[in-house]
Design an enzyme around this catalytic site. Structure first.
Site, PDB file in Angstrom:
ATOM      1  N   ASP A 164       0.883  -1.166   0.000  1.00 23.63           N
ATOM      2  CA  ASP A 164       0.000   0.000   0.000  1.00 23.63           C
ATOM      3  C   ASP A 164       0.927   1.224   0.000  1.00 23.63           C
ATOM      4  O   ASP A 164       2.151   1.080  -0.183  1.00 23.63           O
ATOM      5  CB  ASP A 164      -1.007  -0.023   1.165  1.00 23.63           C
ATOM      6  CG  ASP A 164      -0.370   0.212   2.531  1.00 23.63           C
ATOM      7  OD1 ASP A 164       0.883   0.302   2.606  1.00 23.63           O
ATOM      8  OD2 ASP A 164      -1.104   0.313   3.520  1.00 23.63           O
ATOM      9  N   CYS A 197       3.205  -3.255   3.833  1.00 23.25           N
ATOM     10  CA  CYS A 197       2.445  -2.053   4.201  1.00 23.25           C
ATOM     11  C   CYS A 197       3.233  -1.362   5.318  1.00 23.25           C
ATOM     12  O   CYS A 197       4.411  -1.651   5.505  1.00 23.25           O
ATOM     13  CB  CYS A 197       0.992  -2.372   4.571  1.00 23.25           C
ATOM     14  SG  CYS A 197       0.742  -3.421   6.006  1.00 23.25           S
ATOM     15  N   THR A 235       2.972  -1.551   8.620  1.00 22.81           N
ATOM     16  CA  THR A 235       3.344  -2.498   9.679  1.00 22.81           C
ATOM     17  C   THR A 235       3.504  -3.925   9.162  1.00 22.81           C
ATOM     18  O   THR A 235       4.061  -4.772   9.861  1.00 22.81           O
ATOM     19  CB  THR A 235       2.231  -2.554  10.744  1.00 22.81           C
ATOM     20  OG1 THR A 235       1.009  -2.933  10.084  1.00 22.81           O
ATOM     21  CG2 THR A 235       2.040  -1.202  11.426  1.00 22.81           C
ATOM     22  N   HIS A 289       9.234 -24.600   8.472  1.00 22.34           N
ATOM     23  CA  HIS A 289       8.190 -25.233   9.289  1.00 22.34           C
ATOM     24  C   HIS A 289       6.771 -25.006   8.767  1.00 22.34           C
ATOM     25  O   HIS A 289       5.944 -25.901   8.855  1.00 22.34           O
ATOM     26  CB  HIS A 289       8.261 -24.713  10.731  1.00 22.34           C
ATOM     27  CG  HIS A 289       9.506 -25.129  11.443  1.00 22.34           C
ATOM     28  ND1 HIS A 289       9.651 -25.016  12.809  1.00 22.34           N
ATOM     29  CD2 HIS A 289      10.672 -25.659  10.997  1.00 22.34           C
ATOM     30  CE1 HIS A 289      10.847 -25.454  13.164  1.00 22.34           C
ATOM     31  NE2 HIS A 289      11.486 -25.843  12.074  1.00 22.34           N
ATOM     32  N   ARG A 314       7.473 -33.989   9.780  1.00 32.48           N
ATOM     33  CA  ARG A 314       6.396 -33.738  10.753  1.00 32.48           C
ATOM     34  C   ARG A 314       5.658 -32.431  10.448  1.00 32.48           C
ATOM     35  O   ARG A 314       4.492 -32.264  10.800  1.00 32.48           O
ATOM     36  CB  ARG A 314       6.943 -33.728  12.183  1.00 32.48           C
ATOM     37  CG  ARG A 314       7.882 -32.569  12.495  1.00 32.48           C
ATOM     38  CD  ARG A 314       8.579 -32.760  13.831  1.00 32.48           C
ATOM     39  NE  ARG A 314       9.339 -31.588  14.238  1.00 32.48           N
ATOM     40  CZ  ARG A 314      10.540 -31.261  13.749  1.00 32.48           C
ATOM     41  NH1 ARG A 314      11.093 -32.023  12.807  1.00 32.48           N
ATOM     42  NH2 ARG A 314      11.177 -30.198  14.182  1.00 32.48           N
ATOM     43  N   HIS A 315       6.339 -31.514   9.782  1.00 33.52           N
ATOM     44  CA  HIS A 315       5.706 -30.221   9.461  1.00 33.52           C
ATOM     45  C   HIS A 315       4.634 -30.368   8.383  1.00 33.52           C
ATOM     46  O   HIS A 315       3.699 -29.572   8.321  1.00 33.52           O
ATOM     47  CB  HIS A 315       6.766 -29.204   9.043  1.00 33.52           C
ATOM     48  CG  HIS A 315       7.800 -28.975  10.103  1.00 33.52           C
ATOM     49  ND1 HIS A 315       7.484 -28.428  11.326  1.00 33.52           N
ATOM     50  CD2 HIS A 315       9.120 -29.270  10.134  1.00 33.52           C
ATOM     51  CE1 HIS A 315       8.573 -28.373  12.068  1.00 33.52           C
ATOM     52  NE2 HIS A 315       9.582 -28.880  11.373  1.00 33.52           N
TER      53      HIS A 315
HETATM   54  C1  RB5 Z   1      -1.594   2.854   6.454  1.00 30.74           C
HETATM   55  O1  RB5 Z   1      -1.562   4.065   7.124  1.00 30.74           O
HETATM   56  C2  RB5 Z   1      -1.345   1.706   7.422  1.00 30.74           C
HETATM   57  O2  RB5 Z   1      -2.451   1.532   8.232  1.00 30.74           O
HETATM   58  C3  RB5 Z   1      -1.045   0.443   6.656  1.00 30.74           C
HETATM   59  O3  RB5 Z   1       0.093   0.648   5.862  1.00 30.74           O
HETATM   60  C4  RB5 Z   1      -0.752  -0.792   7.466  1.00 30.74           C
HETATM   61  O4  RB5 Z   1       0.212  -0.569   8.434  1.00 30.74           O
HETATM   62  C5  RB5 Z   1      -1.930  -1.504   7.992  1.00 30.74           C
HETATM   63  O5  RB5 Z   1      -1.837  -2.537   8.640  1.00 30.74           O
END
Ligand code: RB5
Length: 145
Positions: A8, A65, A67, A98, A132-133
């Site tokens: 994104d 993205c 996070t 795994h 096993r995985h």
């Molecule tokens: C965008 O601001 C942010 O929310 C997105 O990039 C992401 O981190 C969402 O999980």
């Protein structure tokens, strides 16, 4: 190995860094955008990568993205996807060995480009251990119903 990649707006810069890495390593990839830094909704960009991997059109996917969390949640809604959110090299190796993860998610606001490159190249270069995985991954598929 064919790879699908998208982000994104929060992952745009790191996506370009990882596309450079894929070219340097000689991997074929398809870029699903976005084409600008304009604010977009991450599920819209996770969907083509997750569906492309689930359908077998692509062998692996990479999603970025801010996070990595939104992208990984979205991708894991698609049957057949095992998306791992990874921010360290140990987990990059372990999730291939795994979990046989087929999509890697990372957060541009969490790690720097150097570590992200290490994670992506480790993840791409590590094979599933099976054994096993295999049984455990089959149970993940069962949970999809
Ligand atoms: C965008 O601001 C942010 O929310 C997105 O990039 C992401 O981190 C969402 O999980």
């Amino acid at each position: 190995m064919k790879i699908a990649i998208s982000s994104d707006h929060g992952g745009n810069r790191l996506r370009h860094e990882i596309m450079d890495l894929l070219s340097e390593l000689g991997f074929a990839y398809e870029d699903f955008g976005p084409d600008s830094d304009e604010s977009v909704d991450y599920p819209d960009f996770a969907a083509p990568v997750a569906q492309g991997v689930a359908s077998g059109e692509f062998d692996r996917g990479i999603l970025i993205c801010g996070t990595g969390i939104g992208m990984s949640i979205a991708a894991n809604k698609v049957k057949g996807v095992r998306c791992a959110l990874v921010h360290d090299v140990f987990s990059a190796k372990a999730t291939r060995e795994h979990n046989n993860s087929n999509i890697l998610a990372m957060g541009e606001r969490v790690i720097g480009p150097g570590l992200a490159r290490e994670i992506a190249s480790t993840w791409l270069g590590t094979s599933f251990e099976g054994g096993r995985h295999e049984r455990r991954v089959a149970k993940l598929t069962e949970l999809e119903g």
